[in-house]
Enzyme design. Structure first.
Site, PDB file in Angstrom:
ATOM      1  N   ALA A 108       0.851  -1.201   0.000  1.00 34.41           N
ATOM      2  CA  ALA A 108       0.000   0.000   0.000  1.00 34.41           C
ATOM      3  C   ALA A 108       0.877   1.239   0.000  1.00 34.41           C
ATOM      4  O   ALA A 108       1.921   1.280   0.663  1.00 34.41           O
ATOM      5  CB  ALA A 108      -0.916   0.002   1.227  1.00 34.41           C
ATOM      6  N   ASN A 110      -0.103   3.913   1.252  1.00 40.30           N
ATOM      7  CA  ASN A 110      -0.410   4.592   2.515  1.00 40.30           C
ATOM      8  C   ASN A 110      -1.176   3.618   3.407  1.00 40.30           C
ATOM      9  O   ASN A 110      -2.213   3.103   3.003  1.00 40.30           O
ATOM     10  CB  ASN A 110      -1.227   5.858   2.247  1.00 40.30           C
ATOM     11  N   HIS A 142       5.084  17.209   2.008  1.00 41.07           N
ATOM     12  CA  HIS A 142       5.855  16.308   2.874  1.00 41.07           C
ATOM     13  C   HIS A 142       7.142  16.989   3.352  1.00 41.07           C
ATOM     14  O   HIS A 142       7.564  17.993   2.788  1.00 41.07           O
ATOM     15  CB  HIS A 142       6.229  15.018   2.129  1.00 41.07           C
ATOM     16  N   HIS A 143       7.782  16.349   4.322  1.00 37.12           N
ATOM     17  CA  HIS A 143       9.054  16.797   4.897  1.00 37.12           C
ATOM     18  C   HIS A 143      10.152  16.933   3.833  1.00 37.12           C
ATOM     19  O   HIS A 143      10.093  16.296   2.776  1.00 37.12           O
ATOM     20  CB  HIS A 143       9.501  15.814   5.987  1.00 37.12           C
ATOM     21  N   LYS A 146      12.000  13.845   1.895  1.00 33.26           N
ATOM     22  CA  LYS A 146      11.315  12.883   1.004  1.00 33.26           C
ATOM     23  C   LYS A 146      11.950  12.905  -0.386  1.00 33.26           C
ATOM     24  O   LYS A 146      12.179  13.971  -0.961  1.00 33.26           O
ATOM     25  CB  LYS A 146       9.819  13.197   0.929  1.00 33.26           C
TER      26      LYS A 146
HETATM   27  P1  NAD Z   1      14.076   6.801   6.267  1.00 37.63           P
HETATM   28  O1  NAD Z   1      15.133   7.250   5.305  1.00 37.63           O
HETATM   29  O2  NAD Z   1      13.963   7.490   7.589  1.00 37.63           O
HETATM   30  O3  NAD Z   1      14.267   5.232   6.579  1.00 37.63           O
HETATM   31  C1  NAD Z   1      14.601   4.284   5.609  1.00 37.63           C
HETATM   32  C2  NAD Z   1      15.432   3.207   6.314  1.00 37.63           C
HETATM   33  O4  NAD Z   1      15.634   2.147   5.399  1.00 37.63           O
HETATM   34  C3  NAD Z   1      16.822   3.727   6.736  1.00 37.63           C
HETATM   35  O5  NAD Z   1      17.080   3.313   8.069  1.00 37.63           O
HETATM   36  C4  NAD Z   1      17.756   3.041   5.746  1.00 37.63           C
HETATM   37  O6  NAD Z   1      19.034   2.760   6.305  1.00 37.63           O
HETATM   38  C5  NAD Z   1      16.989   1.762   5.452  1.00 37.63           C
HETATM   39  N1  NAD Z   1      17.364   1.159   4.173  1.00 37.63           N
HETATM   40  C6  NAD Z   1      17.439   1.756   2.957  1.00 37.63           C
HETATM   41  N2  NAD Z   1      17.817   0.860   2.032  1.00 37.63           N
HETATM   42  C7  NAD Z   1      17.966  -0.321   2.677  1.00 37.63           C
HETATM   43  C8  NAD Z   1      18.336  -1.627   2.266  1.00 37.63           C
HETATM   44  N3  NAD Z   1      18.662  -1.879   0.997  1.00 37.63           N
HETATM   45  N4  NAD Z   1      18.370  -2.606   3.199  1.00 37.63           N
HETATM   46  C9  NAD Z   1      18.047  -2.354   4.500  1.00 37.63           C
HETATM   47  N5  NAD Z   1      17.702  -1.135   4.950  1.00 37.63           N
HETATM   48  C10 NAD Z   1      17.662  -0.130   4.045  1.00 37.63           C
HETATM   49  O7  NAD Z   1      12.727   6.874   5.448  1.00 37.63           O
HETATM   50  P2  NAD Z   1      11.214   6.814   6.033  1.00 37.63           P
HETATM   51  O8  NAD Z   1      10.688   8.198   6.186  1.00 37.63           O
HETATM   52  O9  NAD Z   1      11.173   5.875   7.195  1.00 37.63           O
HETATM   53  O10 NAD Z   1      10.449   6.216   4.761  1.00 37.63           O
HETATM   54  C11 NAD Z   1      10.826   4.954   4.232  1.00 37.63           C
HETATM   55  C12 NAD Z   1       9.916   4.626   3.044  1.00 37.63           C
HETATM   56  O11 NAD Z   1       8.574   4.414   3.497  1.00 37.63           O
HETATM   57  C13 NAD Z   1       9.828   5.715   1.969  1.00 37.63           C
HETATM   58  O12 NAD Z   1       9.732   5.105   0.692  1.00 37.63           O
HETATM   59  C14 NAD Z   1       8.528   6.428   2.312  1.00 37.63           C
HETATM   60  O13 NAD Z   1       7.956   7.116   1.221  1.00 37.63           O
HETATM   61  C15 NAD Z   1       7.695   5.244   2.743  1.00 37.63           C
HETATM   62  N6  NAD Z   1       6.535   5.565   3.588  1.00 37.63           N
HETATM   63  C16 NAD Z   1       5.402   4.864   3.305  1.00 37.63           C
HETATM   64  C17 NAD Z   1       4.276   5.040   4.098  1.00 37.63           C
HETATM   65  C18 NAD Z   1       3.058   4.207   3.824  1.00 37.63           C
HETATM   66  O14 NAD Z   1       2.061   4.317   4.569  1.00 37.63           O
HETATM   67  N7  NAD Z   1       3.100   3.344   2.796  1.00 37.63           N
HETATM   68  C19 NAD Z   1       4.310   5.944   5.171  1.00 37.63           C
HETATM   69  C20 NAD Z   1       5.485   6.629   5.431  1.00 37.63           C
HETATM   70  C21 NAD Z   1       6.619   6.417   4.632  1.00 37.63           C
END
Ligand code: NAD
Length: 254
Positions: A108, A110, A142-143, A146
């Site tokens: 999803a 979101n 968004h922040h 992003k």
């Molecule tokens: P963030 O950068 O704070 O965290 C991402 C984490 O993933 C980091 O700790 C990073 O080290 C880790 N990471 C990256 N590549 C990796 C890999 N190959 N193996 C293991 N770990 C890895 O980002 P965030 O704000 O937590 O957002 C993460 C993702 O989730 C983004 O794509 C964001 O758009 C998405 N998101 C989705 C929803 C939803 O409801 N679907 C909500 C919020 C954020």
């Protein structure tokens, strides 16, 4: 019996929120996997395979570049997958679809309950408001960290409007207008993305006619809303047959 849950990217913004929510839900947090150099206070596994083998369900909110590799690894290990990462390419989506032949996946853009209700409303409104007189515009903020735009949620809102109008979003999408763009096309679905500060996620879907405006707005002010939905999805999907599911299925809106 408690569901064993692992978290990829457990040191990230969502990873930290998810760890708290897994504990709050009374599930068992087995630990996480992180990129080299990323710190976490939680138990870290040396690789994704060992995390997947220890988990019934793996939560993944990381980066689009990780999706294809995670899909192959989780399918081989047989762990269920709750995927929230956004900004996926067509090839990433294909890798998810392929993995869903072997494992159950909830994917999803979101995971908030409110946004998923909004998606259902968006489709209903688009069915009722003719595209010839109601212009659909989607604005998101968004922040500043992003990396993808428009957000996955904005695109999902656009797809809901397109579905309500019986068209494909790719055929009517107008994103990031700049310069001499010409007049708005009838039936277009417009997107604008704002970036700044630490906004967790704001989305407005506007239907604008010559005589009225109707706006639906969702504001997330804590990542806990996504984390709660993702953990709800994890508890729902544990033990389900292989397949690709959405939050509509989890919430019984399908
Ligand atoms: P963030 O950068 O704070 O965290 C991402 C984490 O993933 C980091 O700790 C990073 O080290 C880790 N990471 C990256 N590549 C990796 C890999 N190959 N193996 C293991 N770990 C890895 O980002 P965030 O704000 O937590 O957002 C993460 C993702 O989730 C983004 O794509 C964001 O758009 C998405 N998101 C989705 C929803 C939803 O409801 N679907 C909500 C919020 C954020």
């Amino acid at each position: 019996m408690k569901t064993d849950i692992g978290i990829i990217g457990i040191g990230g913004r969502m990873g930290i929120a998810l760890a708290g929510e897994v504990r709050a839900a009374g599930a068992a947090l087995v630990g996480g996997f992180e990129r080299e150099g990323t710190r976490s206070n939680e138990t870290l596994f040396p690789d994704l395979t060992s995390l997947a083998r220890a988990s019934a369900v793996v939560l993944d909110f990381t980066h689009a570049s990780a999706v294809a590799g995670n899909a192959a690894c989780l399918a081989a290990c047989g762990a269920a997958w709750v995927l929230g990462t956004t900004g996926l390419s067509a090839a990433d989506e294909a890798a998810v679809t392929e993995a869903a032949k072997k494992i159950p996946i909830v994917h999803a853009a979101n995971f908030s309950t409110g946004v998923n209700l909004l998606l259902a409303l968006a489709q209903r409104m688009a069915e009722a408001l003719p595209a010839a007189s109601y212009d659909a515009e989607i604005v998101e903020m968004h922040h500043r960290q992003k990396v993808d735009a428009p957000s996955g949620t904005a695109i999902a809102l656009g797809q809901a409007v397109a579905a309500g109008r019986g068209v494909r979003l790719e055929d009517v999408r107008e994103s990031g207008r700049d310069g001499h763009t010409g007049a708005r096309k009838t039936g277009a679905i417009g997107f604008a993305a704002l970036r700044g500060g630490q906004v967790v996620g704001e989305h407005t879907l506007l239907f604008a006619s010559a005589t009225e405006h109707i706006a639906l707005t969702h504001r997330a002010f804590d990542r806990g809303t996504f984390a709660a939905g993702a953990v709800r999805a994890a508890l729902w999907i544990a033990g389900k047959p292989p397949g690709l599911y959405g939050m509509k299925d989890v919430l019984g809106l399908a």
